[in-house]
Motif scaffolding. Structure first.
Motif, PDB file in Angstrom:
ATOM      1  N   GLN A  22      -7.597   2.271   5.026  1.00 20.72           N
ATOM      2  CA  GLN A  22      -8.226   1.071   5.593  1.00 20.72           C
ATOM      3  C   GLN A  22      -8.625   0.095   4.491  1.00 20.72           C
ATOM      4  OE1 GLN A  22      -8.812   0.238   8.983  1.00 20.72           O
ATOM      5  NE2 GLN A  22      -7.321   1.882   9.247  1.00 20.72           N
ATOM      6  N   LEU A  23      -9.140   0.640   3.406  1.00 23.92           N
ATOM      7  CA  LEU A  23      -9.561  -0.209   2.292  1.00 23.92           C
ATOM      8  C   LEU A  23      -8.352  -0.885   1.663  1.00 23.92           C
ATOM      9  CD1 LEU A  23     -12.153   2.233   0.759  1.00 23.92           C
ATOM     10  CD2 LEU A  23     -12.649   0.130   2.003  1.00 23.92           C
ATOM     11  N   ARG A  24      -7.275  -0.119   1.532  1.00 20.52           N
ATOM     12  CA  ARG A  24      -6.059  -0.681   0.953  1.00 20.52           C
ATOM     13  C   ARG A  24      -5.540  -1.816   1.822  1.00 20.52           C
ATOM     14  NH1 ARG A  24      -2.514   1.859  -2.615  1.00 20.52           N
ATOM     15  NH2 ARG A  24      -3.477   3.874  -2.215  1.00 20.52           N
ATOM     16  N   GLN A  25      -5.599  -1.639   3.111  1.00 20.56           N
ATOM     17  CA  GLN A  25      -5.143  -2.706   3.997  1.00 20.56           C
ATOM     18  C   GLN A  25      -6.033  -3.931   3.878  1.00 20.56           C
ATOM     19  OE1 GLN A  25      -4.502  -1.313   8.022  1.00 20.56           O
ATOM     20  NE2 GLN A  25      -3.282   0.412   7.308  1.00 20.56           N
ATOM     21  N   GLY A  26      -7.323  -3.693   3.682  1.00 16.76           N
ATOM     22  CA  GLY A  26      -8.222  -4.822   3.452  1.00 16.76           C
ATOM     23  C   GLY A  26      -7.864  -5.560   2.181  1.00 16.76           C
ATOM     24  N   ILE A  27      -7.533  -4.806   1.143  1.00 16.75           N
ATOM     25  CA  ILE A  27      -7.148  -5.404  -0.132  1.00 16.75           C
ATOM     26  C   ILE A  27      -5.888  -6.238   0.032  1.00 16.75           C
ATOM     27  CG2 ILE A  27      -6.178  -4.815  -2.388  1.00 16.75           C
ATOM     28  CD1 ILE A  27      -8.201  -2.434  -2.433  1.00 16.75           C
ATOM     29  N   GLU A  28      -4.912  -5.680   0.715  1.00 18.34           N
ATOM     30  CA  GLU A  28      -3.669  -6.425   0.894  1.00 18.34           C
ATOM     31  C   GLU A  28      -3.866  -7.646   1.791  1.00 18.34           C
ATOM     32  OE1 GLU A  28      -0.986  -3.344   2.108  1.00 18.34           O
ATOM     33  OE2 GLU A  28      -0.756  -2.591   0.061  1.00 18.34           O
ATOM     34  N   ALA A  29      -4.691  -7.505   2.802  1.00 21.88           N
ATOM     35  CA  ALA A  29      -4.979  -8.652   3.666  1.00 21.88           C
ATOM     36  C   ALA A  29      -5.600  -9.773   2.844  1.00 21.88           C
ATOM     37  CB  ALA A  29      -5.921  -8.233   4.793  1.00 21.88           C
ATOM     38  N   MET A  30      -6.501  -9.401   1.963  1.00 20.38           N
ATOM     39  CA  MET A  30      -7.152 -10.388   1.102  1.00 20.38           C
ATOM     40  C   MET A  30      -6.121 -11.082   0.214  1.00 20.38           C
ATOM     41  SD  MET A  30     -10.366 -11.258   0.779  1.00 20.38           S
ATOM     42  CE  MET A  30     -11.257 -12.350  -0.323  1.00 20.38           C
ATOM     43  N   PHE A  31      -5.230 -10.306  -0.334  1.00 23.27           N
ATOM     44  CA  PHE A  31      -4.201 -10.865  -1.223  1.00 23.27           C
ATOM     45  C   PHE A  31      -3.299 -11.852  -0.493  1.00 23.27           C
ATOM     46  CE2 PHE A  31       0.237 -10.394  -2.771  1.00 23.27           C
ATOM     47  CZ  PHE A  31       0.090 -11.036  -3.977  1.00 23.27           C
ATOM     48  N   PHE A  32      -2.779 -11.436   0.633  1.00 22.88           N
ATOM     49  CA  PHE A  32      -1.854 -12.303   1.374  1.00 22.88           C
ATOM     50  C   PHE A  32      -2.569 -13.512   1.952  1.00 22.88           C
ATOM     51  CE2 PHE A  32       0.696  -8.258   1.841  1.00 22.88           C
ATOM     52  CZ  PHE A  32       1.754  -8.689   1.070  1.00 22.88           C
ATOM     53  N   ALA A  33      -3.772 -13.309   2.442  1.00 20.96           N
ATOM     54  CA  ALA A  33      -4.498 -14.425   3.051  1.00 20.96           C
ATOM     55  C   ALA A  33      -4.855 -15.475   2.008  1.00 20.96           C
ATOM     56  CB  ALA A  33      -5.766 -13.925   3.738  1.00 20.96           C
ATOM     57  N   TYR A  34      -5.169 -15.039   0.801  1.00 27.26           N
ATOM     58  CA  TYR A  34      -5.534 -16.008  -0.227  1.00 27.26           C
ATOM     59  C   TYR A  34      -4.342 -16.881  -0.593  1.00 27.26           C
ATOM     60  CZ  TYR A  34      -8.258 -17.961  -4.043  1.00 27.26           C
ATOM     61  OH  TYR A  34      -8.955 -18.820  -4.862  1.00 27.26           O
ATOM     62  N   ARG A  35      -3.179 -16.289  -0.538  1.00 24.41           N
ATOM     63  CA  ARG A  35      -1.963 -17.068  -0.781  1.00 24.41           C
ATOM     64  C   ARG A  35      -1.840 -18.185   0.250  1.00 24.41           C
ATOM     65  NH1 ARG A  35       2.227 -13.598  -2.354  1.00 24.41           N
ATOM     66  NH2 ARG A  35       3.768 -14.906  -1.353  1.00 24.41           N
ATOM     67  N   GLY A  36      -2.058 -17.838   1.512  1.00 23.14           N
ATOM     68  CA  GLY A  36      -2.009 -18.848   2.554  1.00 23.14           C
ATOM     69  C   GLY A  36      -3.103 -19.888   2.373  1.00 23.14           C
TER      70      GLY A  36
END
Lengths: 170, 170
Positions: free
Chosen positions: B22-36
Motif C-alpha cells: 500500500q505504501l509503495r502504491q502511495g509512493i508511485e501515485a505521488m510520483f505520477f501525480a506530480y508529473r501531471g
DNA sequence: AGCTTACGTCAGTGTTGTTGACATTCCAAG
DNA sequence: CTTGGAATGTCAACAACACTGACGTAAGCT
C-alpha cells in the motif's frame, strides 16, 4: 467558478471546495509535500555519486524486473539518452544487470543485482517510513481520498502505467 | 510493521492500509501525480525562456507580495545564488519589481508587475484547471483526505510555512 | 568601531534534462 | 535473398538549474 453541471453530485454550497483559494492551497500542499516526499532518499543519495534519477530507475527496475529500456523510458518520462547515462553508471557500479533479449536481441532486459536490491531497500525504507507515518496520522479514510485525488490528477497515459504496476503486484 | 501503538484509533485488520505494498502504491501515485501536476505549466514555460524555477518564484511572490528575498529563500528551499539567477532574469524582463525596504534598507521587497501578474495568471490558470478537474472528480471528502495526508507528509518547517500562507489568505 | 545581517555576484562543479548522430537488430517489401 | 525502414540502444555535446565557496557592499546593532 459555478459551471452549473447538473450531472455533478456536489451542487450549491458544497462547491465551496472548488474555489480558487482552495485550489491554490491544494497546489501549495502538493509542492511542499513533494519536497518532504523526496527529502529522505535525497539525503541518502547525496553521500553517494547518485541522484534522484538513479533512485527512480532502481525503484522501477525492482518493481518490474526484466523490463526493457524502452518500457522504463515510458514510465519515467525522460529521453532514452537521459536514462542511458543513469543506467550506464548503475551497470558499471554493479547495481543493475543488463541482459540481451532472448527473442529480440535489440532489447535489453534490466535486473537489480544483490547490491542493487540493497540500495533499493535502503532508499525505499526511508521513503516508506515517511509515507507510513503520514498514512497512520491521517487514517485510512484520508488515505483513500489521497489516492483518489492523485489518480485523478495524473495524465491518462501515466494513470494506465500506474494501474498496470498496481495490478501486477496483486 | 506492527508498532503496537495503543493510542492509535486504527488497530487490528484495519492496519492493512499500512502494508508495504500500500505504501509503495502511495509512493508511485505521488510520483505520477506530480508529473501531471507540473506538466501544464511546464508546457507553457517551455515556449518562453523560463523554467519551473521561475514559475515557483512568481507563484510565491504573487502569494505574498512584498516578501523579502530571504523569506522567499526559506519557502523555496534553494540557495540564494540559485534564486538570484532566476530573480535577475525576472527583474530584467520586467516581471518582478524589487523595492528597497522602508525600515530596513538592506531588505529587498518583491512585487509582481502588471506583466508578472499576467504570467502568473496564465500559469496558475493551467495548473488550477487540472487541480479543479481532479478535485471535482474526487469529491470533497476525498479532497479533505488528500490534504490531510499531504500535510502529514511535509517537513515540520515546511508545514508551518504552508500554514502561514494558508492563514494569511483568510 | 566592530560584528552581524541581507543581498548580490563571480567562479566552479554536479545532476539531469535536451538534441543530434550513429550502430545494431529485426522485419517486411520487392 | 537482399535491401530499406523501423525499433532499440549507445555515445557526444549542450542547456537548465541546483550546489558550494569566496568575496563585496550596504545597513543595522551592540
Amino acid at each position: 467558478m459555478s459551471d452549473g453541471r447538473s450531472a455533478n453530485p456536489y451542487s450549491g454550497e458544497n462547491l465551496l471546495f472548488l474555489t480558487d483559494e482552495q485550489l491554490r492551497q491544494g497546489i501549495e500542499a502538493m509542492f511542499f509535500a513533494y519536497r518532504g516526499f523526496t527529502a529522505d532518499p535525497d539525503r541518502i543519495l547525496a553521500d553517494m555519486a547518485y541522484g534522484r534519477a538513479h533512485h527512480r530507475a532502481v525503484h522501477f527496475i525492482n518493481r518490474a524486473p526484466g523490463t526493457t529500456v524502452n518500457n522504463l523510458l515510458n514510465i519515467l518520462g525522460v529521453t532514452k539518452q537521459s536514462l542511458n547515462r543513469v543506467l550506464r553508471t548503475l551497470i558499471a557500479d554493479g547495481l543493475v544487470e543488463s541482459r540481451v533479449g532472448q527473442t529480440d536481441k535489440r532489447e535489453r532486459h534490466l535486473y537489480l543485482t544483490e547490491a542493487g536490491h540493497a540500495l533499493e531497500q535502503t532508499l525505499s525504507d526511508a521513503q516508506r517510513a515517511r509515507m507510513r507515518a503520514a498514512f497512520r496520522d491521517a487514517g485510512p479514510n484520508a488515505v483513500a481520498g489521497f489516492r483518489t485525488v492523485l489518480e485523478a490528477m495524473m495524465d491518462s497515459e501515466l494513470r494506465h502505467a500506474y494501474t498496470r504496476l498496481k495490478d501486477a503486484a496483486s
